[in-house]
Design a protein around this motif. Structure first.
Motif, mmCIF file in Angstrom:
data_model
loop_
_atom_site.group_PDB
_atom_site.id
_atom_site.type_symbol
_atom_site.label_atom_id
_atom_site.label_comp_id
_atom_site.label_asym_id
_atom_site.label_seq_id
_atom_site.Cartn_x
_atom_site.Cartn_y
_atom_site.Cartn_z
ATOM 1 N N ARG A 181 0.812 -1.213 0.000
ATOM 2 C CA ARG A 181 0.000 0.000 0.000
ATOM 3 C C ARG A 181 0.851 1.272 0.000
ATOM 4 N NH1 ARG A 181 -1.747 -4.314 1.776
ATOM 5 N NH2 ARG A 181 -3.882 -5.056 1.411
ATOM 6 N N PRO A 182 1.936 1.347 0.785
ATOM 7 C CA PRO A 182 2.821 2.507 0.626
ATOM 8 C C PRO A 182 3.396 2.619 -0.783
ATOM 9 C CG PRO A 182 3.286 1.418 2.694
ATOM 10 C CD PRO A 182 2.315 0.545 1.957
ATOM 11 N N LEU A 183 3.746 1.484 -1.398
ATOM 12 C CA LEU A 183 4.250 1.530 -2.771
ATOM 13 C C LEU A 183 3.218 2.151 -3.693
ATOM 14 C CD1 LEU A 183 6.400 0.759 -4.896
ATOM 15 C CD2 LEU A 183 5.251 -1.450 -5.116
ATOM 16 N N LEU A 184 1.955 1.823 -3.492
ATOM 17 C CA LEU A 184 0.898 2.402 -4.318
ATOM 18 C C LEU A 184 0.771 3.907 -4.088
ATOM 19 C CD1 LEU A 184 -1.798 -0.404 -3.985
ATOM 20 C CD2 LEU A 184 -0.522 0.192 -6.044
ATOM 21 N N VAL A 185 0.960 4.345 -2.841
ATOM 22 C CA VAL A 185 0.945 5.787 -2.581
ATOM 23 C C VAL A 185 2.057 6.474 -3.363
ATOM 24 C CG1 VAL A 185 1.223 7.594 -0.844
ATOM 25 C CG2 VAL A 185 -0.090 5.535 -0.284
ATOM 26 N N TYR A 186 3.276 5.934 -3.250
ATOM 27 C CA TYR A 186 4.410 6.535 -3.951
ATOM 28 C C TYR A 186 4.193 6.534 -5.460
ATOM 29 C CZ TYR A 186 7.116 6.503 0.403
ATOM 30 O OH TYR A 186 7.568 6.735 1.680
ATOM 31 N N GLU A 191 -0.079 2.534 5.690
ATOM 32 C CA GLU A 191 0.479 1.314 6.273
ATOM 33 C C GLU A 191 0.058 1.157 7.728
ATOM 34 O OE1 GLU A 191 2.599 -2.332 6.124
ATOM 35 O OE2 GLU A 191 1.751 -0.999 4.590
ATOM 36 N N LEU A 192 -0.074 2.250 8.457
ATOM 37 C CA LEU A 192 -0.575 2.185 9.831
ATOM 38 C C LEU A 192 -2.019 1.675 9.850
ATOM 39 C CD1 LEU A 192 0.827 5.540 11.273
ATOM 40 C CD2 LEU A 192 1.635 3.227 11.813
ATOM 41 N N ILE A 193 -2.830 2.157 8.920
ATOM 42 C CA ILE A 193 -4.219 1.681 8.834
ATOM 43 C C ILE A 193 -4.248 0.200 8.491
ATOM 44 C CG2 ILE A 193 -6.338 1.825 7.472
ATOM 45 C CD1 ILE A 193 -6.126 4.101 9.432
ATOM 46 N N HIS A 194 -3.420 -0.207 7.549
ATOM 47 C CA HIS A 194 -3.369 -1.619 7.173
ATOM 48 C C HIS A 194 -2.946 -2.479 8.364
ATOM 49 C CE1 HIS A 194 -2.853 -5.218 4.871
ATOM 50 N NE2 HIS A 194 -1.533 -5.220 4.999
#
Length: 295
Positions: free
Chosen positions: A49-54, A75-78
């Protein structure tokens, strides 16, 4: 090493350094809670998910520094969702990412508080970010809240619990997973794009189409791995869905048809990236990875 793996590794290192900096020091009171928060977040993980944000930001020319807060937040939410999903009142799992689940490593009450604290920290990070502009940060908070709530991840989990032991059809299964898994994956891409000052409506719609396709493909492949994978590879208990009498794509469609469906979703996701040209090459490779992964 493939270019995608290199990108994953760089993203993982970047977001884990950022998460280490924003998570509370375990020396601070309440020590056990802070230690458990770090256990839940900083353990092994794909950091998809962080990769998708970036990547959602980079296709619009946004640099990584502006994307760090939403990447950490998602990532915290995940992590919070995994901690709560594993609880005895939910999926009652003992293994997550190859380690004891949070409530097994600590205790159930601590695990509940870990999820609560991680969720609030996620919103704090976006609200306190120096960039982008306040109006953009409000839109990001709204996007993340919607993905987490009753019309997103929490609602999907409720639908999953209600469906346990019942035979639901493929359309109902898809609706459940669009909420439970797909909402946060789609939100990750949106969060990156919302860091852009001006986003073309047509391009954003294409990115969102990609997000919906890979979000569903991710869940289809997860269901396949629950049948074909091993705990050593997946890091969680294999066959758990069958033991809980959950409806899955292989169970409803057959294994071969589920694989074909995942491939169709991948192809549609890749097709939607045409407006971005070679700026979306990583997202194309990621779509392949999602349906080909073994963990």
């Amino acid at each position: 090493m493939t270019p995608l793996q290199q990108t994953f590794d760089l993203c993982r290192a970047r977001v884990e350094n950022a998460l280490d900096a924003v998570l509370p020091d375990p020396a601070l009171l309440p020590r056990r809670l802070h230690e458990a928060m770090r256990y839940a977040v900083l353990g092994p993980g794909k950091r998809l998910r962080p990769l998708l944000v970036y990547q959602g930001g980079q296709v619009f020319g946004i640099n990584d520094e502006r994307l760090d807060p939403p990447a950490c937040a998602v990532e915290l939410i995940h992590a919070y969702s995994l901690v709560h999903d594993d609880l005895p009142a939910m999926d009652d799992d003992d293994l997550r990412r190859g380690r004891p689940t949070c409530h097994r490593a600590y205790d159930e009450a601590t695990a509940i508080l870990v999820g609560d604290a991680l969720q609030t920290l996620a919103f704090r990070l976006i609200a306190a970010a120096e960039t982008p502009e306040p109006q953009q940060r409000l839109a990001m908070i709204e996007t993340l809240a919607a993905a987490c709530g009753s019309r997103g991840m929490a609602g999907g989990q409720a639908m999953d619990l209600a469906a346990a032991g019942q035979r639901i059809n493929v359309a109902e299964l898809e609706d459940m997973h669009i909420h439970k898994t797909g909402a946060l994956i789609l939100a990750s891409l949106r969060l990156g794009a919302l860091c852009a000052t001006h986003t073309e409506r047509a391009s954003l719609a294409s990115l969102e189409r990609y997000g919906r396709c890979i979000g569903l493909a991710f869940q289809v492949q997860d269901d396949i791995l629950d049948v074909t994978g091993t705990s050593a590879l997946t890091g969680k208990s294999s066959g758990a869905d069958a033991r809980r009498e959950k409806s899955t794509y292989p169970g409803l469609m057959g294994l071969a048809e589920a694989r074909r469906f995942a491939t169709e979703l991948r192809d549609e996701a890749v097709e939607s990236l045409a407006p971005f040209g070679d700026r979306a090459d990583t997202l194309r490779a990621l779509a392949d990875y999602i349906v080909e992964r073994d963990h």
